[in-house]
Structure formats: C-alpha cells, structure tokens
Design a protein around this motif. Sequence first.
Motif, mmCIF file in Angstrom:
data_model
loop_
_atom_site.group_PDB
_atom_site.id
_atom_site.type_symbol
_atom_site.label_atom_id
_atom_site.label_comp_id
_atom_site.label_asym_id
_atom_site.label_seq_id
_atom_site.Cartn_x
_atom_site.Cartn_y
_atom_site.Cartn_z
ATOM 1 N N ASP A 141 8.954 10.433 8.971
ATOM 2 C CA ASP A 141 7.388 10.432 9.097
ATOM 3 C C ASP A 141 6.802 9.206 8.857
ATOM 4 O O ASP A 141 7.233 8.429 7.675
ATOM 5 C CB ASP A 141 6.732 11.564 8.172
ATOM 6 C CG ASP A 141 7.072 13.021 8.653
ATOM 7 O OD1 ASP A 141 7.364 13.258 9.869
ATOM 8 O OD2 ASP A 141 7.448 13.677 7.852
ATOM 9 N N LEU A 142 6.073 8.637 9.690
ATOM 10 C CA LEU A 142 5.347 7.358 9.649
ATOM 11 C C LEU A 142 3.854 7.493 9.485
ATOM 12 O O LEU A 142 3.121 8.360 10.382
ATOM 13 C CB LEU A 142 5.977 6.273 10.687
ATOM 14 C CG LEU A 142 4.894 5.257 10.988
ATOM 15 C CD1 LEU A 142 5.401 4.031 9.798
ATOM 16 C CD2 LEU A 142 5.427 4.273 12.220
ATOM 17 N N GLU A 143 3.275 6.839 8.434
ATOM 18 C CA GLU A 143 1.928 6.722 8.565
ATOM 19 C C GLU A 143 1.352 5.255 8.344
ATOM 20 O O GLU A 143 1.721 4.564 7.152
ATOM 21 C CB GLU A 143 1.310 7.609 7.556
ATOM 22 C CG GLU A 143 -0.355 7.454 7.247
ATOM 23 C CD GLU A 143 -0.504 8.283 5.818
ATOM 24 O OE1 GLU A 143 -1.941 8.154 5.945
ATOM 25 O OE2 GLU A 143 0.156 8.916 5.029
ATOM 26 N N ILE A 144 0.567 4.727 9.128
ATOM 27 C CA ILE A 144 0.279 3.237 9.257
ATOM 28 C C ILE A 144 -1.178 3.647 8.053
ATOM 29 O O ILE A 144 -2.014 4.542 8.360
ATOM 30 C CB ILE A 144 -0.416 2.628 10.491
ATOM 31 C CG1 ILE A 144 1.076 2.564 11.216
ATOM 32 C CG2 ILE A 144 -1.002 1.278 10.108
ATOM 33 C CD1 ILE A 144 1.817 1.663 10.848
ATOM 34 N N VAL A 145 -1.420 2.797 7.188
ATOM 35 C CA VAL A 145 -2.468 2.686 6.086
ATOM 36 C C VAL A 145 -3.330 1.765 6.107
ATOM 37 O O VAL A 145 -2.630 0.495 6.442
ATOM 38 C CB VAL A 145 -1.908 3.474 4.819
ATOM 39 C CG1 VAL A 145 -1.351 4.776 4.674
ATOM 40 C CG2 VAL A 145 -1.228 2.079 3.998
ATOM 41 N N GLU A 146 -4.760 1.707 5.911
ATOM 42 C CA GLU A 146 -5.386 0.414 5.690
ATOM 43 C C GLU A 146 -5.024 -0.313 4.377
ATOM 44 O O GLU A 146 -4.926 -1.648 4.226
ATOM 45 C CB GLU A 146 -6.665 1.094 5.672
ATOM 46 C CG GLU A 146 -7.298 1.599 6.813
ATOM 47 C CD GLU A 146 -7.344 0.713 8.151
ATOM 48 O OE1 GLU A 146 -7.977 -0.640 7.662
ATOM 49 O OE2 GLU A 146 -7.043 0.985 9.345
#
Length: 148
Positions: A141-146
């Motif tokens: 699972d991939l989540e791009i974060v700020e």
Amino acid sequence: IKDGEVLLAMKKRGFGMGKWNGVGGKLKEGESLEQAAIREVKEEIGVEIVEKDLEKMAMISFRFDHKKEWDQDCHAYVTRKWQGVPTESEEMKPQWYSFDSLPYDSMWLDDPHWLPHVLQGKKLKMLFFNPDDASQMRQRDLEIVEKF
C-alpha cells in the motif's frame, strides 16, 4: 543526494550482506530517529551530518505473517549536505549511482516500489506484507504524504 546521484552502500556483513542500500541501522536506547541516522552515517561511511539537514522522506512498514518478530518500521531520510568524504568501512562500501542506473537487482525487493518516489522528492508511507520471508511480497500500500 548530489547532482542527480544518490549514495548507496554495499552491506559487507550481517543482515542484508551483499545488498546495495542506504546507510542506516537500529536505534540505541534513548536515541531519536534523527540521532540514530547521524550516528549510523558517521559509523558506516565516515561523514558527518547535522539534524537540520536531514529530510524525512519515507516510512516503510514490513509485516511478516509467520515471523512477527521480523515486523519493522523503517524511516528513510535524505540529505544534500554533509562534511567529509564517504569512505568504506568494515560494514559498508559506499558508491554513487545516477537516479536512472540504480542496481535494483542487488537491492531489497521493496526498493523499486518506493525509492523512485523519494528520488522525485515525494514523501510517502508504504506497507508491505510478506507471507513467509523477505523473498516475497504479497501486498503493498502506498500513500503520498505532504509532511511527516
């Protein structure tokens, strides 16, 4: 990171021996993540960095179905400033690689899934599930974060 290149290091002994990876290791009691990163860089390739020059880019979690003691969270940082020349130690042999010629065939199986994002300047969180050992990945699972 410098001029479109990233410094990787060949692990010469212990866990991960024979693989190209970033410099790093485990926390010692009482250390922050950043303090551990600074210490490991000094021990493994002989350069000095300061905390304000570290940029956290990724948190990668690994979960093993049949070996819960292998579960771990890894935190990846980059820096563009340091003092000294990266030098081989008993544990690591550093080498510069251009972003488009990374030795993925001699790196961990997860690296091609997250490292290109980091080299593009993206911060991310990833989760990998492994059914039996580190040679397989069942799901990611991939989540791009700020920010972190």
